[in-house]
Design a protein around this motif. Structure first.
Motif, PDB file in Angstrom:
ATOM      1  N   HIS A   1       0.859  -1.186   0.000  1.00 14.77           N
ATOM      2  CA  HIS A   1       0.000   0.000   0.000  1.00 14.77           C
ATOM      3  C   HIS A   1       0.891   1.230   0.000  1.00 14.77           C
ATOM      4  CE1 HIS A   1      -3.999  -1.745   0.850  1.00 14.77           C
ATOM      5  NE2 HIS A   1      -3.412  -2.579   1.672  1.00 14.77           N
ATOM      6  N   TYR A   2       0.310   2.352  -0.371  1.00 16.11           N
ATOM      7  CA  TYR A   2       1.055   3.590  -0.272  1.00 16.11           C
ATOM      8  C   TYR A   2       0.095   4.730   0.071  1.00 16.11           C
ATOM      9  CZ  TYR A   2      -0.499   4.575  -5.076  1.00 16.11           C
ATOM     10  OH  TYR A   2      -1.250   4.797  -6.206  1.00 16.11           O
ATOM     11  N   SER A   3       0.686   5.880   0.369  1.00 17.80           N
ATOM     12  CA  SER A   3      -0.114   7.035   0.751  1.00 17.80           C
ATOM     13  C   SER A   3       0.461   8.274   0.083  1.00 17.80           C
ATOM     14  CB  SER A   3      -0.086   7.205   2.268  1.00 17.80           C
ATOM     15  OG  SER A   3      -0.617   8.465   2.640  1.00 17.80           O
TER      16      SER A   3
ATOM     17  N   THR B   1      -4.788   9.805   3.410  1.00 14.08           N
ATOM     18  CA  THR B   1      -5.041   9.062   2.160  1.00 14.08           C
ATOM     19  C   THR B   1      -4.266   7.757   2.147  1.00 14.08           C
ATOM     20  OG1 THR B   1      -3.172   9.869   0.843  1.00 14.08           O
ATOM     21  CG2 THR B   1      -5.106  11.291   0.986  1.00 14.08           C
ATOM     22  N   THR B   2      -4.852   6.745   1.517  1.00 15.45           N
ATOM     23  CA  THR B   2      -4.150   5.482   1.284  1.00 15.45           C
ATOM     24  C   THR B   2      -4.570   4.941  -0.068  1.00 15.45           C
ATOM     25  OG1 THR B   2      -5.846   4.116   2.325  1.00 15.45           O
ATOM     26  CG2 THR B   2      -4.075   4.926   3.751  1.00 15.45           C
ATOM     27  N   ALA B   3      -3.711   4.092  -0.638  1.00 12.98           N
ATOM     28  CA  ALA B   3      -4.025   3.497  -1.935  1.00 12.98           C
ATOM     29  C   ALA B   3      -3.401   2.112  -2.002  1.00 12.98           C
ATOM     30  CB  ALA B   3      -3.508   4.371  -3.069  1.00 12.98           C
ATOM     31  N   LYS B   4      -3.998   1.237  -2.800  1.00 17.24           N
ATOM     32  CA  LYS B   4      -3.512  -0.123  -2.926  1.00 17.24           C
ATOM     33  C   LYS B   4      -2.327  -0.192  -3.881  1.00 17.24           C
ATOM     34  CE  LYS B   4      -7.964  -2.337  -2.005  1.00 17.24           C
ATOM     35  NZ  LYS B   4      -9.010  -3.242  -2.524  1.00 17.24           N
ATOM     36  N   GLY B   5      -1.401  -1.067  -3.525  1.00 21.44           N
ATOM     37  CA  GLY B   5      -0.269  -1.333  -4.399  1.00 21.44           C
ATOM     38  C   GLY B   5      -0.456  -2.631  -5.137  1.00 21.44           C
ATOM     39  N   GLU B   6       0.630  -3.347  -5.328  1.00 18.86           N
ATOM     40  CA  GLU B   6       0.622  -4.574  -6.117  1.00 18.86           C
ATOM     41  C   GLU B   6       0.027  -5.751  -5.354  1.00 18.86           C
ATOM     42  OE1 GLU B   6       4.569  -5.620  -7.309  1.00 18.86           O
ATOM     43  OE2 GLU B   6       3.956  -7.448  -8.326  1.00 18.86           O
ATOM     44  N   VAL B   7       0.292  -5.835  -4.033  1.00 22.74           N
ATOM     45  CA  VAL B   7      -0.134  -6.995  -3.245  1.00 22.74           C
ATOM     46  C   VAL B   7      -0.833  -6.547  -1.965  1.00 22.74           C
ATOM     47  CG1 VAL B   7       1.526  -8.668  -4.154  1.00 22.74           C
ATOM     48  CG2 VAL B   7       2.234  -7.116  -2.333  1.00 22.74           C
TER      49      VAL B   7
END
Lengths: 116, 113
Positions: free
Chosen positions: A47-49, A54-60
């Motif tokens: 995940h990243y921000s 705010t947060t967002a999904k990454g690859e896994v």
């Protein structure tokens, strides 16, 4: 001049237990990231921000949750740990998205997590 | 989307010998290229990066890398390695917008006495 600090450095959990990994940065970076590192697979973004709140999904992203309530902190949670989540977890931060330009990502020293 | 290949998962080399760690990438757009080093039980450190300009990039600890656009490669070299260079080395690529930052699987360099 701490940079990026991860706690804890090591942890052993039983399947089904929950825990939170803490990442703190003192560089006033907008962007923060959680990666996992597994043998032969390099780093994979969980995940990243892109900023506080705010947060967002990454690859896994499956099996993990994150929160960014304060700009300097980025928490990674495992609600119900599974053996497949045994890995080394790295937090990073950067001034620009994914650290391009002259401002690369700064990494913590990692958290070694074992799920039994 | 970009991808990165590091063909050698492990590279053993004797102290004071030269070393080359290979990195190839694929991308449909122009990219930035990076090499990171990870010492045992530590996080990643940026060794060097290619953004533009001269294709030969010099980094810390005596390492250098050469960007070859026609071969889509960014191989890392050091003319004489030390025991302290034993670590895992990661090549990474990013497009100019930073939308896709991808790490390679890593190459473990073992320097033998």
């Amino acid at each position: 001049n701490a940079g990026v600090t991860q706690t804890p450095k090591f942890r052993v959990l039983k399947t089904g237990q929950s825990m939170t990994l803490l990442c703190a940065q003192d560089m006033n970076h907008e962007y923060m990231y959680w990666y996992r590192q597994d043998p032969g697979m390099g780093l994979r973004l969980i995940h990243y921000s892109v900023g506080e709140g705010t947060t967002a999904k990454g690859e896994v992203p499956d099996g993990y949750n994150v929160s960014r309530l304060k700009k300097q902190n980025f928490l990674l949670g495992l609600e119900s740990a599974a053996p497949s989540q045994t890995s080394v977890y790295f937090c990073a931060s950067s001034k620009h998205l994914l650290g391009t330009g002259n401002q690369p990502q700064h990494f913590g020293d990692g958290t070694r997590l074992s799920i039994l | 989307a970009q991808s990165v290949t590091q063909l050698d998962s492990q590279v053993p080399v004797f102290e004071e010998a030269p070393v080359e760690l290979r990195c190839n990438y694929s991308s449909s757009v122009s990219v930035y290229l990076f090499w990171y080093v990870q010492y045992p039980n530590q996080g990643l450190q940026l060794l060097l990066k290619y953004l533009s300009g001269s294709t030969l990039v010099k980094g810390i600890n005596g390492f250098e890398a050469e960007f070859n656009k026609s071969q889509t490669s960014f191989h890392l070299r050091k003319p004489s390695v030390h025991i302290s260079d034993t670590a895992e080395y990661f090549c990474a690529v990013s497009d100019f917008d930073g939308q896709n930052f991808v790490f390679g699987p890593g190459t473990r360099l073992s320097v033998l006495p």
